[in-house]
Design an enzyme around this catalytic site. Structure first.
Site, PDB file in Angstrom:
ATOM      1  N   GLY A   1      -5.418  -5.753   3.241  1.00  0.00           N
ATOM      2  CA  GLY A   1      -4.225  -6.482   2.820  1.00  0.00           C
ATOM      3  C   GLY A   1      -4.171  -7.068   1.428  1.00  0.00           C
ATOM      4  O   GLY A   1      -3.127  -7.615   1.058  1.00  0.00           O
TER       5      GLY A   1
ATOM      6  N   GLY B   1      -4.144  -5.580  -1.565  1.00  0.00           N
ATOM      7  CA  GLY B   1      -3.604  -4.714  -2.603  1.00  0.00           C
ATOM      8  C   GLY B   1      -2.230  -5.130  -3.095  1.00  0.00           C
ATOM      9  O   GLY B   1      -1.445  -5.744  -2.365  1.00  0.00           O
TER      10      GLY B   1
ATOM     11  N   CYS C   1       0.436  -3.532  -0.974  1.00  0.00           N
ATOM     12  CA  CYS C   1       0.141  -3.554   0.458  1.00  0.00           C
ATOM     13  C   CYS C   1       0.859  -4.736   1.104  1.00  0.00           C
ATOM     14  O   CYS C   1       0.834  -5.846   0.571  1.00  0.00           O
ATOM     15  CB  CYS C   1      -1.365  -3.679   0.687  1.00  0.00           C
ATOM     16  SG  CYS C   1      -1.835  -3.729   2.419  1.00  0.00           S
TER      17      CYS C   1
END
Length: 347
Positions: free
Chosen positions: A181, A183, A186
């Site tokens: 999570g 990124g 993301c």
């Protein structure tokens, strides 16, 4: 249900405390590292940064460019075997030394990877990538890959906790990919409520992996060169970058024009854009866990690579580390509530 009350930190929550140094110049810092991997027995030397296996980052063109900086590229899994053959026929041995072959965990992915690896013995890295590395099927696939490719260096993930890091190493992974999570494109954390602050994940997974002779790569969460330094300072052996390397000439994203200005599309690999492109749309039983953004064109990636490596060398000089290998031992993190003076950031 239970609640863990230990504080978990991301890169934005800390800075690295400066220390006395005998280094006279940033040029005195050695960023190259040499690793011998636990299962494959292979030895590799280079700068332990990896371009992410995203189809708007991990391209053949990116691999060609970053090999000149001794940086690895995890080439995305959506190239065909024929495209791989063409690339291998034109790439130098030095470029191939800096390439990872990415794969998913389906039978078709496995067969395709077998064919790609058979094209050239210089392809020594395999990156097995799924969003959720906690499934039993994934662990079994890693074990299957290790049995099939005993001399290949296998990178597998993603996970964020020590016990799963250990499980993957014991199943055959040389390097565990850490991050759920963090990124830039993301949205897993907001779509699912699942995740782990990246710096704490790196620290805890590095401790677990190193105890077994394995290694980790910090995947996601870096927005600037200082974050790369923090990841290495936290114990990461490698750092994987996506957003920081997106939007360049070598990134492979589609270019769109708005009001006379050109932008490149960059999207997460679980986004609607990615699923429309590769699997014909978002399946009825799932939600997209990524977003699509338009980035101003940033020119050749070499300029960004030099900026990242320069920042990393400078971080080492601030703590007296003459080699990147020493950065972890020289790092003391301090908790902070601000990273920078932002008064002119909007200008």
């Amino acid at each position: 249900m239970r609640i863990e009350e230990d504080l978990k930190l991301g890169f934005k929550d800390v800075l690295i405390r400066p220390k006395r140094s005998t280094l006279k110049s940033r040029s005195d810092v050695e960023l190259e590292r040499q690793f011998t991997f636990k299962h494959s027995g292979q030895t590799w030397s280079g700068v332990p940064i990896i371009a992410a296996n995203m189809d708007t980052v991990g391209t053949f063109e990116m691999a060609q460019a970053l090999a000149g900086f001794d940086i690895l590229t995890a080439v995305h899994k959506h190239y065909t075997v024929e495209e791989w053959a063409t690339f291998i026929n034109t790439a130098s041995a030095d470029v191939l030394k800096h390439v990872m072959v990415s794969t998913g965990t389906s039978d078709a992915d496995f067969e395709k990877t077998v064919q790609i690896l058979a094209l050239n013995p210089a392809l020594n890295f395999v990156c097995i990538d799924v969003a959720n590395g906690y499934s039993e099927h994934f662990v079994q696939f890693v074990a299957k890959a290790r049995e099939a490719w005993p001399t290949k260096t296998i990178c597998a993930g993603n996970v964020v906790t020590g016990e799963m890091c250990e499980e993957l190493i014991l199943s055959g992974a040389d390097i565990v990919k850490v991050g759920i999570g963090p990124g830039s494109v993301c949205t897993t954390r907001v779509k699912t409520g699942v995740g782990y602050p990246q710096l704490s994940a790196v620290i805890e997974c590095a401790d677990a992996a190193h105890g077994l002779g394995g290694m980790i790569v910090s995947d996601g969460g870096c927005t600037m060169p200082g974050d790369v330094a923090k990841a290495f300072g936290g114990g990461a052996d490698f750092v994987m970058l996506g957003g920081m390397l997106a939007g360049h000439e070598e990134s492979g994203g589609s270019v769109v024009e708005e009001n006379g200005e050109k932008f490149m599309l960059f999207y997460g690999m679980s986004s609607e854009s990615a699923m429309n492109r590769h699997v014909g749309g978002v399946a009825k039983y799932r939600a997209a866990e990524g977003k699509t953004v338009k980035l101003p064109l940033r020119g050749p990636v070499g300029n960004t690579a030099r900026d990242i490596l320069g920042g990393l060398r400078s971080a080492c000089t601030y703590v007296g580390a003459s080699r990147l290998k020493e950065l972890t031992k020289r790092t003391t993190f301090i908790r902070v509530q601000e990273q920078e003076n932002r008064i002119f950031n909007s200008l």
